[in-house]
Design an enzyme around this catalytic site. Structure first.
Site, PDB file in Angstrom:
ATOM      1  CG  ASP A 107      -0.102  -0.186   2.385  1.00 35.88           C
ATOM      2  OD1 ASP A 107       0.995  -0.328   2.532  1.00 35.88           O
ATOM      3  OD2 ASP A 107      -0.840   0.017   3.714  1.00 35.88           O
ATOM      4  CG  HIS A 149      21.491   4.548 -19.640  1.00 34.82           C
ATOM      5  ND1 HIS A 149      20.720   4.161 -20.433  1.00 34.82           N
ATOM      6  CD2 HIS A 149      22.195   5.683 -19.837  1.00 34.82           C
ATOM      7  CE1 HIS A 149      20.541   4.972 -21.506  1.00 34.82           C
ATOM      8  NE2 HIS A 149      21.325   6.043 -21.095  1.00 34.82           N
ATOM      9  CG  ASP A 202      24.710  11.920 -15.611  1.00 34.94           C
ATOM     10  OD1 ASP A 202      24.023  13.067 -15.541  1.00 34.94           O
ATOM     11  OD2 ASP A 202      24.444  11.603 -16.982  1.00 34.94           O
ATOM     12  CG  ASP A 245      21.423  15.682 -17.578  1.00 32.94           C
ATOM     13  OD1 ASP A 245      22.201  15.311 -16.817  1.00 32.94           O
ATOM     14  OD2 ASP A 245      20.809  15.540 -18.588  1.00 32.94           O
ATOM     15  CG  HIS A 290      26.842   9.637 -25.194  1.00 29.47           C
ATOM     16  ND1 HIS A 290      26.777  11.014 -25.146  1.00 29.47           N
ATOM     17  CD2 HIS A 290      27.738   9.088 -24.357  1.00 29.47           C
ATOM     18  CE1 HIS A 290      27.826  11.359 -24.353  1.00 29.47           C
ATOM     19  NE2 HIS A 290      28.367  10.081 -23.667  1.00 29.47           N
ATOM     20  CG  HIS A 330      19.173  15.699 -23.237  1.00 28.92           C
ATOM     21  ND1 HIS A 330      18.645  16.185 -22.270  1.00 28.92           N
ATOM     22  CD2 HIS A 330      20.257  15.042 -22.918  1.00 28.92           C
ATOM     23  CE1 HIS A 330      19.354  15.941 -21.049  1.00 28.92           C
ATOM     24  NE2 HIS A 330      20.476  15.450 -21.573  1.00 28.92           N
ATOM     25  CG  HIS A 373      16.564  12.690 -21.991  1.00 28.77           C
ATOM     26  ND1 HIS A 373      16.516  11.480 -21.882  1.00 28.77           N
ATOM     27  CD2 HIS A 373      17.644  13.054 -21.513  1.00 28.77           C
ATOM     28  CE1 HIS A 373      17.865  11.029 -21.592  1.00 28.77           C
ATOM     29  NE2 HIS A 373      18.468  12.250 -21.167  1.00 28.77           N
ATOM     30  CD  GLU A 375      24.358  14.432 -21.943  1.00 23.54           C
ATOM     31  OE1 GLU A 375      24.763  13.377 -21.387  1.00 23.54           O
ATOM     32  OE2 GLU A 375      23.285  14.824 -22.108  1.00 23.54           O
ATOM     33  CE1 TYR A 380      31.291   7.799 -21.043  1.00 28.87           C
ATOM     34  CE2 TYR A 380      30.769   8.312 -23.235  1.00 28.87           C
ATOM     35  CZ  TYR A 380      30.664   8.565 -22.055  1.00 28.87           C
ATOM     36  OH  TYR A 380      29.870   9.554 -21.826  1.00 28.87           O
ATOM     37  NE  ARG A 420      27.519  11.552 -19.372  1.00 27.99           N
ATOM     38  CZ  ARG A 420      27.514  10.357 -18.901  1.00 27.99           C
ATOM     39  NH1 ARG A 420      28.097   9.482 -19.542  1.00 27.99           N
ATOM     40  NH2 ARG A 420      26.802   9.932 -18.065  1.00 27.99           N
ATOM     41  CD  GLU A 468      24.550  15.786 -18.858  1.00 27.80           C
ATOM     42  OE1 GLU A 468      24.732  14.969 -18.061  1.00 27.80           O
ATOM     43  OE2 GLU A 468      23.687  15.794 -19.399  1.00 27.80           O
TER      44      GLU A 468
END
Ligand code: GLY
Ligand code: MN
Ligand code: MN
Length: 446
Positions: free
Chosen positions: A37, A243, A260, A271, A354, A358, A365, A392, A396, A413, A415
């Site tokens: 619940d 991810h 990130d 972001d 990538h 965005h 996004h 960003e 890698y 990265r 960003e």
């Protein structure tokens, strides 16, 4: 000071774009059970919030565009006040309270929705709603339209056309007004400070989740309601999993940590990604690749100017990264004669797979077309003041034959969140240290 209340004006702008007399229907997000619940923390729908500022579940906004001598109407359906439930769950506006506080022309209990929709949709030429997004709404539309058609013998007609409401709202949401820009600046500033805090807290041997806790602490202590998305805290090789968000590994001396993470402040996302050495000092190979990603980001940022195309941002980053991959030996000069050759052969995708950003806004996004859909060739869209986007680039390096071992498992990265202004851009995430020297300086404060 007038309160920040752009919602009624947005509803009017939307109505002005609809066919005369057409009806727009926009429910907020449903509540969602987590287990047993217990619910997930409730988050309103971004489109609904954009037009209403109203954050209670079980709400639907209905707008009727002006027609003839009828002015546009803006109607809210929401939960009724309920003394018992308010003891358990907290304050509810109720229709009368919400009507006054959020500037609606009329407000009704949500239980009246079905009955009222048969009246509101009668003789409307068109309905605007989110086509194909929600099975629940599609089913409700079917019921409401059937109820209108049942009145056909009395001369009532049902809308003959459906339009995608989101297409209109996406374009409106893409351009952030002054109030939205202020909120996004605040979200960026909080998240930037959270990254600096994480850097200062980091020591080799800490677990990724302990670093995540520093970020979350700063978000909440600064009044941000939630993370805008699940934070990534990835040490060492985990940074090469794009991810990754298990955030449970132990850091080791010599690791880079890729974070990130960004907060959501008053419904607006930030972001930010930063990558730093957990021991406070970049090694030589780490520094080499870090400077390369930084140079790619600088080139990409330089393309964030009104009139430049959205795709220029990515193209600028890729150009620098591909050249750098050749320079440091990630790509073989004997195989690729130039950065352009490497890009044409898509060789850079081995290490940079990538996009470079965005749109950013109510959603991390965010919505908005990336291409000029009105033009035949659908070219990438020119940037214009009020757009907010991320920049960003990254690199890698997974172990592979021919890849210099000194770079193996490095994932980097950088960003930032960027507002397009009349004369260029403004970075909203500058409170997060970005230069290698600045990162090392912040970490010396430990
Ligand atoms: N954090 C999601 C992204 O960078 O796009
Ligand atoms: Mn992003
Ligand atoms: Mn991100």
């Amino acid at each position: 000071m007038t309160p920040y209340a752009p919602y009624a004006a947005r509803r009017a702008r939307l109505c002005a774009q609809m066919l005369p007399g057409a009806v727009a229907i926009l429910p907020t997000a449903p509540e969602a059970v987590r287990n047993s619940d217990s619910d997930y923390p409730y988050r309103h729908d971004s489109y609904f919030y954009y037009l209403t500022g109203f954050t209670e579940p079980d709400s639907v906004a209905v707008l009727v565009a002006a027609h003839g001598d009828q002015a546009a109407q803006s109607i809210l359906f929401c939960r009724q006040k309920n003394a018992e439930r308010e003891i358990w769950d907290g304050f509810r506006y109720g229709p009368d309270g919400a009507k006054a506080a959020f500037g609606f022309g009329a407000a009704y209990p949500i239980d009246d929705l079905d009955g009222e929709m048969a009246r509101l949709l009668a003789n409307a030429p068109a309905a605007y709603y989110a086509l194909g997004h929600s099975a629940a709404l599609d089913l409700q539309m079917k019921t409401w339209l059937q109820n209108v058609r049942r009145q056909a013998r009395t001369g009532v007609s049902a809308p003959g056309v459906a339009h995608d409401l989101f297409a209109l709202l996406d374009e409106m949401r893409l351009f952030k007004d002054d109030g939205e820009q202020a909120l996004m600046r605040r979200a960026g500033a909080i998240s930037g400070r959270a990254h600096a805090r994480a850097m200062r807290a980091s020591r080799p041997g800490m677990f990724e989740y302990q670093i995540e806790a520093e970020l979350l602490h700063e978000f909440r202590a600064s009044g941000a309601q939630y993370p805008a998305y699940t934070p990534i805290v990835a040490a060492g090789a985990n940074a090469c999993v794009l991810h990754y968000n298990a955030n449970r590994a132990q850091t080791r001396d010599g690791d880079l940590v890729l974070i990130d993470a960004g907060c959501e402040f008053d419904s607006y996302a930030s972001d930010i990604t930063r990558t730093y050495p957990v021991n406070g000092r970049f090694s030589a190979p780490q520094k080499l690749l870090y400077e390369l990603v930084l140079a790619a980001q600088s080139a990409a940022l330089a393309a964030v100017q009104p009139g430049r195309r959205y795709s220029d941002i990515h193209d600028s980053a890729v150009q620098v990264l591909a050249q750098g991959m050749l320079d440091v030996g990630l790509l073989d000069r004997a195989v690729y004669g130039s950065a352009d050759d490497a890009i044409a052969e898509r060789a850079h995708l081995q290490f940079y797979m990538h996009g470079t950003g965005h749109w950013l806004g109510l959603d991390v996004h965010d919505v908005g077309a990336y291409r000029d859909m009105a033009a035949d060739a659908k070219p990438s869209r020119p940037l214009a003041p009020g757009m907010v986007l991320t920049v960003e680039p990254g690199i890698y390096v997974r172990p592979a034959a021919g890849v210099p071992e000194q770079f193996w498992h490095i994932g980097i990265r950088i960003e930032d969140d960027v507002l397009v202004t009349a004369d260029g851009h403004s970075i909203l995430s500058d409170s997060a240290p970005r230069l290698a020297a600045d990162i090392e300086a912040v970490m010396r404060q430990r």
